[in-house]
Design a protein around this motif. Structure first.
Motif, PDB file in Angstrom:
ATOM      1  N   ASP A  89       0.841  -1.193   0.000  1.00 32.10           N
ATOM      2  CA  ASP A  89       0.000   0.000   0.000  1.00 32.10           C
ATOM      3  C   ASP A  89       0.878   1.245   0.000  1.00 32.10           C
ATOM      4  OD1 ASP A  89      -2.511  -1.350   0.145  1.00 32.10           O
ATOM      5  OD2 ASP A  89      -2.094  -1.773   2.260  1.00 32.10           O
ATOM      6  N   ALA A  90       0.661   2.110  -1.000  1.00 32.24           N
ATOM      7  CA  ALA A  90       1.399   3.373  -1.080  1.00 32.24           C
ATOM      8  C   ALA A  90       0.794   4.349  -0.072  1.00 32.24           C
ATOM      9  CB  ALA A  90       1.346   3.927  -2.501  1.00 32.24           C
ATOM     10  N   MET A  91       1.213   4.219   1.161  1.00 32.72           N
ATOM     11  CA  MET A  91       0.605   5.009   2.233  1.00 32.72           C
ATOM     12  C   MET A  91       1.336   6.319   2.489  1.00 32.72           C
ATOM     13  SD  MET A  91      -0.239   1.929   4.929  1.00 32.72           S
ATOM     14  CE  MET A  91       1.453   1.313   4.902  1.00 32.72           C
ATOM     15  N   LYS A  92       2.607   6.383   2.119  1.00 29.52           N
ATOM     16  CA  LYS A  92       3.404   7.549   2.484  1.00 29.52           C
ATOM     17  C   LYS A  92       4.380   7.888   1.375  1.00 29.52           C
ATOM     18  CE  LYS A  92       6.502   9.225   6.129  1.00 29.52           C
ATOM     19  NZ  LYS A  92       7.251   8.857   7.350  1.00 29.52           N
ATOM     20  N   ARG A  93       4.537   9.172   1.125  1.00 29.89           N
ATOM     21  CA  ARG A  93       5.494   9.650   0.128  1.00 29.89           C
ATOM     22  C   ARG A  93       6.897   9.160   0.457  1.00 29.89           C
ATOM     23  NH1 ARG A  93       9.675  13.042   0.296  1.00 29.89           N
ATOM     24  NH2 ARG A  93       9.352  13.120   2.540  1.00 29.89           N
ATOM     25  N   GLY A  94       7.650   8.851  -0.599  1.00 26.75           N
ATOM     26  CA  GLY A  94       9.032   8.467  -0.350  1.00 26.75           C
ATOM     27  C   GLY A  94       9.632   7.671  -1.490  1.00 26.75           C
ATOM     28  N   TYR A  95      10.882   7.308  -1.295  1.00 29.50           N
ATOM     29  CA  TYR A  95      11.666   6.527  -2.255  1.00 29.50           C
ATOM     30  C   TYR A  95      12.124   5.280  -1.514  1.00 29.50           C
ATOM     31  CZ  TYR A  95      15.474   5.467  -5.552  1.00 29.50           C
ATOM     32  OH  TYR A  95      16.317   4.847  -6.451  1.00 29.50           O
ATOM     33  N   TYR A  96      11.539   4.117  -1.860  1.00 31.63           N
ATOM     34  CA  TYR A  96      11.694   2.922  -1.052  1.00 31.63           C
ATOM     35  C   TYR A  96      12.346   1.784  -1.830  1.00 31.63           C
ATOM     36  CZ  TYR A  96       8.120   5.332   1.716  1.00 31.63           C
ATOM     37  OH  TYR A  96       7.411   6.254   2.443  1.00 31.63           O
ATOM     38  N   PRO A  97      13.226   1.017  -1.160  1.00 35.33           N
ATOM     39  CA  PRO A  97      13.765  -0.196  -1.791  1.00 35.33           C
ATOM     40  C   PRO A  97      12.793  -1.362  -1.610  1.00 35.33           C
ATOM     41  CG  PRO A  97      14.807   0.145   0.333  1.00 35.33           C
ATOM     42  CD  PRO A  97      13.865   1.318   0.138  1.00 35.33           C
ATOM     43  N   VAL A  98      12.597  -2.133  -2.664  1.00 39.48           N
ATOM     44  CA  VAL A  98      11.840  -3.382  -2.599  1.00 39.48           C
ATOM     45  C   VAL A  98      12.867  -4.497  -2.776  1.00 39.48           C
ATOM     46  CG1 VAL A  98      10.011  -4.774  -3.608  1.00 39.48           C
ATOM     47  CG2 VAL A  98       9.791  -2.288  -3.557  1.00 39.48           C
ATOM     48  N   GLY A  99      13.139  -5.229  -1.716  1.00 36.86           N
ATOM     49  CA  GLY A  99      14.192  -6.217  -1.727  1.00 36.86           C
ATOM     50  C   GLY A  99      15.302  -5.785  -0.773  1.00 36.86           C
ATOM     51  N   PRO A 100      16.395  -6.526  -0.703  1.00 39.08           N
ATOM     52  CA  PRO A 100      16.719  -7.658  -1.575  1.00 39.08           C
ATOM     53  C   PRO A 100      15.888  -8.900  -1.284  1.00 39.08           C
ATOM     54  CG  PRO A 100      18.390  -7.400   0.121  1.00 39.08           C
ATOM     55  CD  PRO A 100      17.473  -6.222   0.260  1.00 39.08           C
ATOM     56  N   LEU A 101      15.886  -9.810  -2.256  1.00 37.49           N
ATOM     57  CA  LEU A 101      15.209 -11.095  -2.134  1.00 37.49           C
ATOM     58  C   LEU A 101      16.249 -12.143  -1.763  1.00 37.49           C
ATOM     59  CD1 LEU A 101      12.722 -12.978  -2.558  1.00 37.49           C
ATOM     60  CD2 LEU A 101      13.466 -13.182  -4.946  1.00 37.49           C
ATOM     61  N   PHE A 102      16.041 -12.811  -0.629  1.00 36.78           N
ATOM     62  CA  PHE A 102      16.963 -13.851  -0.170  1.00 36.78           C
ATOM     63  C   PHE A 102      16.401 -15.216  -0.571  1.00 36.78           C
ATOM     64  CE2 PHE A 102      17.667 -10.270   2.688  1.00 36.78           C
ATOM     65  CZ  PHE A 102      19.051 -10.153   2.631  1.00 36.78           C
ATOM     66  N   VAL A 103      17.233 -15.995  -1.263  1.00 35.88           N
ATOM     67  CA  VAL A 103      16.863 -17.327  -1.725  1.00 35.88           C
ATOM     68  C   VAL A 103      17.807 -18.323  -1.075  1.00 35.88           C
ATOM     69  CG1 VAL A 103      16.527 -18.807  -3.734  1.00 35.88           C
ATOM     70  CG2 VAL A 103      16.124 -16.350  -3.917  1.00 35.88           C
ATOM     71  N   SER A 104      17.269 -19.326  -0.394  1.00 31.87           N
ATOM     72  CA  SER A 104      18.118 -20.313   0.290  1.00 31.87           C
ATOM     73  C   SER A 104      17.615 -21.714   0.006  1.00 31.87           C
ATOM     74  CB  SER A 104      18.136 -20.049   1.799  1.00 31.87           C
ATOM     75  OG  SER A 104      16.828 -20.077   2.335  1.00 31.87           O
ATOM     76  N   THR A 105      18.533 -22.652   0.002  1.00 36.91           N
ATOM     77  CA  THR A 105      18.216 -24.066  -0.207  1.00 36.91           C
ATOM     78  C   THR A 105      19.295 -24.910   0.472  1.00 36.91           C
ATOM     79  OG1 THR A 105      17.667 -25.746  -1.868  1.00 36.91           O
ATOM     80  CG2 THR A 105      19.494 -24.267  -2.373  1.00 36.91           C
ATOM     81  N   GLY A 106      19.078 -26.229   0.508  1.00 34.87           N
ATOM     82  CA  GLY A 106      20.038 -27.145   1.113  1.00 34.87           C
ATOM     83  C   GLY A 106      19.724 -28.569   0.714  1.00 34.87           C
TER      84      GLY A 106
END
Length: 400
Positions: free
Chosen positions: A117-134
């Motif tokens: 939701d774009a609730m507040k003015r600003g410049y925002y990062p989306v991420g980083p995306l962490f991917v893990s496996t084993g």
């Protein structure tokens, strides 16, 4: 290698030493082989995992930002489990975050959707995306990879205006004006009888021939509105207890006035005394007055990214900018509070041919002494405590 796996190998070594048989050694070989195979499998498949994030990178307050996340396994081996964890800005996602676990066959892919939701003015990062496996047995610690962050811009809120009392001395524009000093020859609204001293170029010869008397064209007065807005986000110029709300209100005022001016097909520019995370030196770059929707979007993006700054006096910035202003340009200064030094600088800009307006934003900005001092210098001073006051100001001003 996990601690439990090391403990298992130590126990098997002790059993093999005590029993002196092949069974324990076989178990050790199997565990070490499974450990090596699992590590090789996990490392190889993780390097072949590709992610793609799609979303609208610009939004207005109140809009939803829909994110489409795709994960693709490009290896020829299956991935038993893959954990995805997306880092989201708190201002847009609140306490919620995106997290999921998925199995991917060779060449398989998975698609996920979530929204912010774009609730507040600003410049925002989306991420980083962490991917893990084993490995499937859990003998080794999970391996993790990181996908870079992207950014979303939430524009400042815009209060729609129908009219604003912004002065101008620039003639031959497109805005109607009550003063008959500047007339637009392209906007005739009537005729009258010829009076001695009227220019021959104003005579309507067709109308004169049909009436048998000389008729003179009447033109609507008009002005061209070129406006430069200086937005002050220096923390020292806002009262501490209302600083956050006041600076946000100042940005809303700058965005709303810029939108109104450019919608009238006039020129507007913005200079922000604040920080911009996209510039090399961290300082916001001035945008000179221009027309057009594209320029308006650039103004709104600059205001969306604007952040408060410390120890950045306003007066030197005004001195630097007013030397670049054309005669007749309207200079609107938006700040939290004013003093005699600021009024003296604005009066100097007025003496040099500019039209100066001072807007004080915030609940603690009202100062009748400053208003009286401004009026004595010919500088209108407006106090705007909330966004509601913007609507009242709009209703009280006269239409240009």
């Amino acid at each position: 290698m996990s601690g439990s796996t090391v403990l298992l190998l130590v126990v098997l070594l002790l059993i093999a030493a005590w029993m002196r048989g092949d069974f324990a050694l076989t178990l050790i070989y199997l565990v070490v082989g499974a450990l090596a195979a699992g590590f090789w499998w996990s490392r190889g498949t993780l390097s072949q995992v590709k992610t793609r994030r799609r979303f609208n990178t610009h939004a207005f307050p109140g809009e939803k930002i829909h994110v489409d996340l795709t994960v693709h396994n490009e290896s020829w081996l299956p991935i038993p489990w893959l954990e995805l964890r997306e880092t989201l800005p708190v201002a847009l996602a609140g306490p919620h975050s995106f997290r999921s676990v998925v199995h991917l066959p060779p060449g398989g892919h998975a698609r996920f959707e979530y929204s912010m939701d774009a609730m507040k003015r600003g410049y925002y990062p989306v991420g980083p995306l962490f991917v893990s496996t084993g490995d499937i047995l859990g003998l080794s610690d999970p391996l993790q990879a990181e996908s870079g962050a992207e950014h979303v811009v939430v524009y400042p809120r815009i209060v729609p205006f129908t009219s604003v009392n912004v002065p101008s001395r620039s003639p031959q524009g497109t805005l109607r004006h009550a003063a008959p000093l500047f007339e637009d020859p392209t906007r005739a609204f009537g005729k009258r009888g010829y009076i001695s001293g009227d220019s021959l170029r104003r005579i309507d010869w067709k109308a004169s021939a049909s009436t048998g008397r000389l008729q003179v064209k009447l033109f609507e007065p008009s002005i061209a509105l070129e406006t430069s807005i200086i937005l002050n986000l220096n923390t020292d110029d806002y009262y501490y207890r209302s600083r956050i709300d006041s600076t946000e209100l100042a940005i809303v005022i700058a965005a709303s006035i810029s939108n109104w001016i450019i919608e009238k097909d006039q020129m507007a520019g913005v200079t922000v005394n604040g920080r911009d995370p996209l510039t090399g030196d961290g300082r916001s770059q001035p945008l000179p007055p221009r027309k057009g929707k594209g320029h308006l979007i650039r103004l709104l993006e600059t205001l969306a990214r604007a952040e408060v700054v410390e120890n950045s006096p306003l007066i030197p910035l005004i001195q630097k900018q007013r030397y670049h202003l054309a005669w007749g340009t309207t200079l609107i200064v938006i700040t939290g509070r004013a003093n005699d030094d600021l009024l003296s600088e604005l009066y100097q800009a007025r003496r040099e041919g500019g039209n100066v307006v001072l807007i004080l934003a915030g609940r603690d900005s009202s100062d009748e002494t400053i208003r009286a001092r401004g009026e004595s210098l010919g500088i209108p001073v407006y106090f705007i405590a909330t966004e509601r006051d913007l609507g009242i100001w709009m209703q009280e001003t006269k239409r240009i």
